[in-house]
Design a protein around this motif. Structure first.
Motif, mmCIF file in Angstrom:
data_model
loop_
_atom_site.group_PDB
_atom_site.id
_atom_site.type_symbol
_atom_site.label_atom_id
_atom_site.label_comp_id
_atom_site.label_asym_id
_atom_site.label_seq_id
_atom_site.Cartn_x
_atom_site.Cartn_y
_atom_site.Cartn_z
ATOM 1 N N ALA A 108 1.580 -3.389 9.994
ATOM 2 C CA ALA A 108 1.246 -2.862 8.666
ATOM 3 C C ALA A 108 -0.113 -2.175 8.693
ATOM 4 O O ALA A 108 -0.293 -1.109 8.109
ATOM 5 C CB ALA A 108 1.270 -3.971 7.624
ATOM 6 N N GLN A 109 -1.077 -2.744 9.386
ATOM 7 C CA GLN A 109 -2.409 -2.136 9.486
ATOM 8 C C GLN A 109 -2.334 -0.843 10.297
ATOM 9 O O GLN A 109 -2.933 0.154 9.918
ATOM 10 C CB GLN A 109 -3.422 -3.091 10.117
ATOM 11 C CG GLN A 109 -4.812 -2.484 10.223
ATOM 12 C CD GLN A 109 -5.419 -2.113 8.889
ATOM 13 O OE1 GLN A 109 -5.356 -2.894 7.946
ATOM 14 N NE2 GLN A 109 -6.004 -0.938 8.785
ATOM 15 N N ASP A 147 0.199 1.128 10.561
ATOM 16 C CA ASP A 147 0.861 2.128 9.726
ATOM 17 C C ASP A 147 -0.095 2.648 8.655
ATOM 18 O O ASP A 147 -0.118 3.851 8.376
ATOM 19 C CB ASP A 147 2.121 1.547 9.088
ATOM 20 C CG ASP A 147 3.169 1.157 10.134
ATOM 21 O OD1 ASP A 147 3.030 1.552 11.306
ATOM 22 O OD2 ASP A 147 4.120 0.457 9.763
ATOM 23 N N PHE A 148 -0.909 1.766 8.055
ATOM 24 C CA PHE A 148 -1.885 2.211 7.072
ATOM 25 C C PHE A 148 -2.932 3.095 7.742
ATOM 26 O O PHE A 148 -3.388 4.075 7.149
ATOM 27 C CB PHE A 148 -2.548 1.041 6.347
ATOM 28 C CG PHE A 148 -3.460 1.505 5.254
ATOM 29 C CD1 PHE A 148 -2.945 1.866 4.019
ATOM 30 C CD2 PHE A 148 -4.819 1.623 5.469
ATOM 31 C CE1 PHE A 148 -3.779 2.335 3.006
ATOM 32 C CE2 PHE A 148 -5.657 2.092 4.469
ATOM 33 C CZ PHE A 148 -5.140 2.442 3.239
ATOM 34 N N VAL A 169 -1.632 6.463 7.728
ATOM 35 C CA VAL A 169 -1.764 7.038 6.381
ATOM 36 C C VAL A 169 -3.156 7.658 6.235
ATOM 37 O O VAL A 169 -3.304 8.780 5.747
ATOM 38 C CB VAL A 169 -1.527 5.958 5.294
ATOM 39 C CG1 VAL A 169 -1.977 6.439 3.916
ATOM 40 C CG2 VAL A 169 -0.070 5.546 5.266
ATOM 41 N N VAL A 190 7.371 6.809 10.453
ATOM 42 C CA VAL A 190 6.481 5.650 10.290
ATOM 43 C C VAL A 190 5.847 5.668 8.907
ATOM 44 O O VAL A 190 5.810 4.646 8.217
ATOM 45 C CB VAL A 190 5.394 5.635 11.394
ATOM 46 C CG1 VAL A 190 4.320 4.593 11.099
ATOM 47 C CG2 VAL A 190 6.019 5.381 12.757
ATOM 48 N N LEU A 191 5.364 6.829 8.476
ATOM 49 C CA LEU A 191 4.748 6.946 7.156
ATOM 50 C C LEU A 191 5.742 6.622 6.054
ATOM 51 O O LEU A 191 5.422 5.898 5.107
ATOM 52 C CB LEU A 191 4.177 8.353 6.959
ATOM 53 C CG LEU A 191 2.974 8.703 7.821
ATOM 54 C CD1 LEU A 191 2.674 10.189 7.746
ATOM 55 C CD2 LEU A 191 1.756 7.878 7.423
ATOM 56 N N LYS A 208 8.484 4.783 6.198
ATOM 57 C CA LYS A 208 8.794 3.345 6.203
ATOM 58 C C LYS A 208 7.645 2.530 5.620
ATOM 59 O O LYS A 208 7.880 1.549 4.913
ATOM 60 C CB LYS A 208 9.143 2.885 7.614
ATOM 61 C CG LYS A 208 10.506 3.391 8.069
ATOM 62 C CD LYS A 208 10.829 2.938 9.469
ATOM 63 C CE LYS A 208 12.206 3.449 9.884
ATOM 64 N NZ LYS A 208 12.556 3.050 11.255
ATOM 65 N N TYR A 209 6.430 2.953 5.902
ATOM 66 C CA TYR A 209 5.278 2.248 5.317
ATOM 67 C C TYR A 209 5.310 2.379 3.796
ATOM 68 O O TYR A 209 5.176 1.379 3.074
ATOM 69 C CB TYR A 209 3.953 2.784 5.871
ATOM 70 C CG TYR A 209 2.780 2.188 5.138
ATOM 71 C CD1 TYR A 209 2.340 0.902 5.447
ATOM 72 C CD2 TYR A 209 2.152 2.862 4.114
ATOM 73 C CE1 TYR A 209 1.291 0.324 4.736
ATOM 74 C CE2 TYR A 209 1.110 2.302 3.397
ATOM 75 C CZ TYR A 209 0.682 1.036 3.726
ATOM 76 O OH TYR A 209 -0.338 0.458 3.009
ATOM 77 N N SER A 241 7.738 0.254 2.136
ATOM 78 C CA SER A 241 7.459 -1.185 2.237
ATOM 79 C C SER A 241 6.444 -1.672 1.204
ATOM 80 O O SER A 241 6.303 -2.870 1.002
ATOM 81 C CB SER A 241 6.921 -1.519 3.640
ATOM 82 O OG SER A 241 5.565 -1.102 3.779
ATOM 83 N N VAL A 242 5.775 -0.743 0.544
ATOM 84 C CA VAL A 242 4.750 -1.119 -0.434
ATOM 85 C C VAL A 242 5.423 -1.662 -1.690
ATOM 86 O O VAL A 242 6.280 -1.004 -2.265
ATOM 87 C CB VAL A 242 3.839 0.088 -0.767
ATOM 88 C CG1 VAL A 242 2.844 -0.281 -1.858
ATOM 89 C CG2 VAL A 242 3.107 0.569 0.474
#
Length: 94
Positions: free
Chosen positions: A11-12, A14-15, A18, A85-86, A88-89, A92-93
């Motif tokens: 998660a980190q 992926d962020f 971002v 990836v973006l 999916k991130y 997921s929020v």
């Protein structure tokens, strides 16, 4: 504002993508800036099976009309893999 900023692992990472791809110039996690926030996007596409693919294409190609007059400019500097990836991130929020 960045409730997931302290998260560890994927998660980190992926962020971090971002941030690296400058998504926060127009979007925020839970507040509207120029475009919809990530929570709004995740909620809108929650029931679509192909949401990650659809959003990945929108990231790279851009789009308009889904959020009224808001325009998502194309992001050709984002690779197809990064767009996935973006997407999916964002989905997921919660």
């Amino acid at each position: 504002m960045f409730g997931l900023l302290g998260a560890a692992g994927p998660a980190q990472a992926d962020f971090d993508l971002v941030v690296k791809k400058n998504c926060l110039a127009c979007h925020q996690v839970d507040k509207r800036k120029y475009g919809p926030n990530f929570k709004e996007i995740a909620a809108k596409y929650a029931d679509q099976k192909n949401a990650a693919d659809l959003l990945a294409k929108k990231i790279r190609r851009g789009g308009t009309g889904v959020w009224g007059q808001d325009v998502m400019p194309p992001q050709p500097q984002v690779t197809a893999a990064e767009a996935t990836v973006l997407a999916k991130y964002v989905l997921s929020v919660k």
